[in-house]
Scaffold this motif. Structure first.
Motif, mmCIF file in Angstrom:
data_model
loop_
_atom_site.group_PDB
_atom_site.id
_atom_site.type_symbol
_atom_site.label_atom_id
_atom_site.label_comp_id
_atom_site.label_asym_id
_atom_site.label_seq_id
_atom_site.Cartn_x
_atom_site.Cartn_y
_atom_site.Cartn_z
ATOM 1 N N UNK A 161 -4.142 15.641 -23.168
ATOM 2 C CA UNK A 161 -5.160 16.654 -22.897
ATOM 3 C C UNK A 161 -6.220 16.596 -23.995
ATOM 4 N N UNK A 162 -7.418 17.063 -23.685
ATOM 5 C CA UNK A 162 -8.510 17.073 -24.644
ATOM 6 C C UNK A 162 -8.320 18.194 -25.655
ATOM 7 N N UNK A 163 -8.898 18.000 -26.878
ATOM 8 C CA UNK A 163 -8.792 19.027 -27.915
ATOM 9 C C UNK A 163 -10.005 18.939 -28.838
ATOM 10 N N UNK A 164 -10.233 19.972 -29.729
ATOM 11 C CA UNK A 164 -11.325 20.011 -30.699
ATOM 12 C C UNK A 164 -10.766 20.295 -32.075
ATOM 13 N N UNK A 165 -11.345 19.641 -33.165
ATOM 14 C CA UNK A 165 -10.919 19.864 -34.553
ATOM 15 C C UNK A 165 -11.743 21.000 -35.134
ATOM 16 N N UNK A 166 -11.131 22.083 -35.596
ATOM 17 C CA UNK A 166 -11.819 23.240 -36.176
ATOM 18 C C UNK A 166 -12.100 22.994 -37.652
#
Length: 534
Positions: A449-454
């Protein structure tokens, strides 16, 4: 003329008139004509006629009728009919050449007729049958060749004798004379007939004492009225003890014992066995000892009859479980490689097995998805898709599913290049019930699944990591070198802030002391340089 003379003339006239009216011709077909024509192709039909009264004349010819239905209405004809008279026309004969080489085998009504000069008609008829073939014996389907008569040994009185019925059909142009049952190479019983028969049954009684396999041979011989005889080939049957099975149990008189399709045994109160493959019971005289169906139990001794060790569908009736039970093979939970539940509804469990032994059931462990009412359902496991196995069962207003396969997955990985992944395997789990349909191997779970780095993650990780004092000091020096245009006070404050955010509680005291010493050193160094310049 005197009255006596007139009276005499009138009496003579009346007598002649009566004799003229009452003159009836006689005609008769030749008595030598056989009632059954079997071999010849050309037949001459012949009749004699006479009249003792008014006689005939040349205009009075014989007429002929050949009717298959027995009634001569429009079939009368003089074509090819020859009529011969005596010199005084008081007698004569008729003849007709009949080519019967292509005539159907059938019975025919042959009739000749002739009129005298007073138009009085004489008719003579005879029925004949064209028959060139022996009786055809067919539909010998009770019993079928190499079949068996079932014997019920549940009651000792049933083991004395049994009435057997042998049935067959007959096709023939002629009426039957007799048919005999030849049993074990001897004429057992003969029935006599005088009419055309289409279906015949012969019944005999034989002893049903069975000690070992025994075969009986039999055949049928029939003779018709034309003298033709027909004999069937020799067939055989045996007796087999089946116990008190009933319902849909196979009728062994209708099957070949060496290859029985859809072999079925049923005990209507307890259960049923239906074999999925063809089974041979050739050479078996007693199956009641080896096949037993009772309450919540089906047993076959396949060691004694190896031909029964085949896949089949089993039914157990009148079970009382609220949910789908589990199946036991020889007292141990049956693996799904051998047992597959098809359905459980209204107390009847249907399941498939690949081999035979003793099968029973017991209540399955309850799960959160089970309901308390009666259960029902259909198999959804196994197959080409590798499904979760088991079946569904409804209780009350809900539905439960019996499953034994499930997906097991690892934890999601860290977010790398905007993507998280995990690994999932379809594995066997303990059999259980649930409210949702069983998982299927053909429907895998999501593994990426897609994800974002905070931005805050780097700070959070720094707080949770152990930072050695030397590393912290080196980091501080590096920061000071890169900020050449900033004041020393700003460098000191920023270095202190960074160190405070990274160092843990136990290192705080040491860090504070170093900062104080560092601060005084900077101030001293600053004042020293400033004085030299001034």
């Amino acid at each position: 003329m005197k009255k006596p003379a007139l009276l005499l003339i009138a009496s003579l006239f009346l007598l002649v008139s009566v004799l003229y009216v009452r003159a009836i011709p006689i005609i008769e077909i030749d008595k030598s004509l056989s009632s059954y024509i079997t071999t010849i192709d050309n037949l001459v039909l012949f009749a004699n006629f006479s009249d003792s009264g008014v006689g005939f004349n040349a205009n009075n010819s014989c007429e002929l009728c050949i009717a298959e239905d027995g009634d001569c209405n429009v079939e009368w004809s003089t074509v090819n009919v020859t009529t011969n008279y005596s010199a005084d026309y008081l007698s004569g004969n008729c003849s007709y050449p009949w080519n019967i080489s292509n005539a159907d085998q059938h019975f025919y009504n042959i009739s000749f007729r002739i009129n005298n000069t007073a138009s009085t008609t004489a008719v003579s008829s005879k029925r004949i049958t064209l028959d060139r073939l022996p009786p055809i014996i067919s539909n010998i389907n009770r019993p079928v060749n190499n079949s068996a008569f079932s014997v019920d040994n549940s009651n000792i009185s049933n083991n004395i004798s049994k009435e057997l019925t042998f049935a067959y059909s007959i096709t023939d142009a002629s009426p039957l004379a007799n048919c005999s049952l030849i049993f074990n190479n001897k004429v057992n019983k003969t029935d006599y007939f005088s009419i055309i028969m289409n279906w015949i049954e012969i019944k005999i009684n034989i002893s049903t004492t069975i000690e070992s396999i025994q075969y009986y041979n039999w055949s049928i011989a029939c003779t018709d009225a034309a003298g033709f005889e027909s004999i069937t080939g020799t067939r055989r049957f045996t007796l087999i003890v089946i116990g008190n099975f009933s319902g849909e149990t196979t009728d062994f008189t209708q099957v070949n014992m060496s290859r029985i399709e859809n072999l079925t045994f049923e005990q209507v109160d307890s259960g049923k066995i239906k074999f999925a493959e063809a089974v041979s019971l050739d050479g078996v005289s007693d199956i009641s000892k080896y096949i037993k169906i009772s309450s919540n139990r089906i047993e076959i001794n396949s060691s004694a009859i190896p031909s029964l060790n085949k896949s089949s569908t089993l039914y157990l009736y009148n079970l009382t479980y609220n949910t789908t039970p589990k199946i036991l093979k020889d007292g141990i939970e049956c693996p799904d490689t051998i047992c597959k539940i098809v359905n459980y509804s209204d107390g009847t469990l249907i399941f498939n097995v690949t081999q035979f032994s003793t099968y029973t059931t017991q209540e399955a462990p309850a799960s959160s998805g089970d309901s308390s009412g009666g259960s029902s359902g259909s198999s959804s496991g196994g197959g080409s898709s590798g499904g979760g196995g088991g079946g569904s069962g409804g209780g009350g207003s809900g539905i439960s599913y019996v499953c034994n396969m499930d997906w097991q997955c690892s934890e999601w990985s860290d977010c790398i290049d905007g993507l998280q992944t995990r690994q999932c395997n379809f594995v066997k789990v303990p059999q259980h019930s649930q409210e949702t349909p069983c998982p299927e191997e053909s429907k895998p779970l999501i593994t990426s699944k897609k994800c974002e780095v905070k931005e805050e993650e780097s700070i959070t990780e720094a707080k949770n990591a152990k930072i050695e004092p030397q590393v912290a000091a080196q980091t501080t020096q590096t920061s000071g070198l890169t900020l050449k245009n900033e004041s020393l006070n700003q460098i000191a404050r920023r270095g202190a802030t960074q160190l405070l955010s990274k160092l843990k509680t136990r290192e705080f005291v040491a860090g504070t002391t170093l900062l104080v010493i560092f601060g005084f050193g900077v101030i001293f160094w600053y004042k020293l340089i400033f004085k030299k310049k001034s």
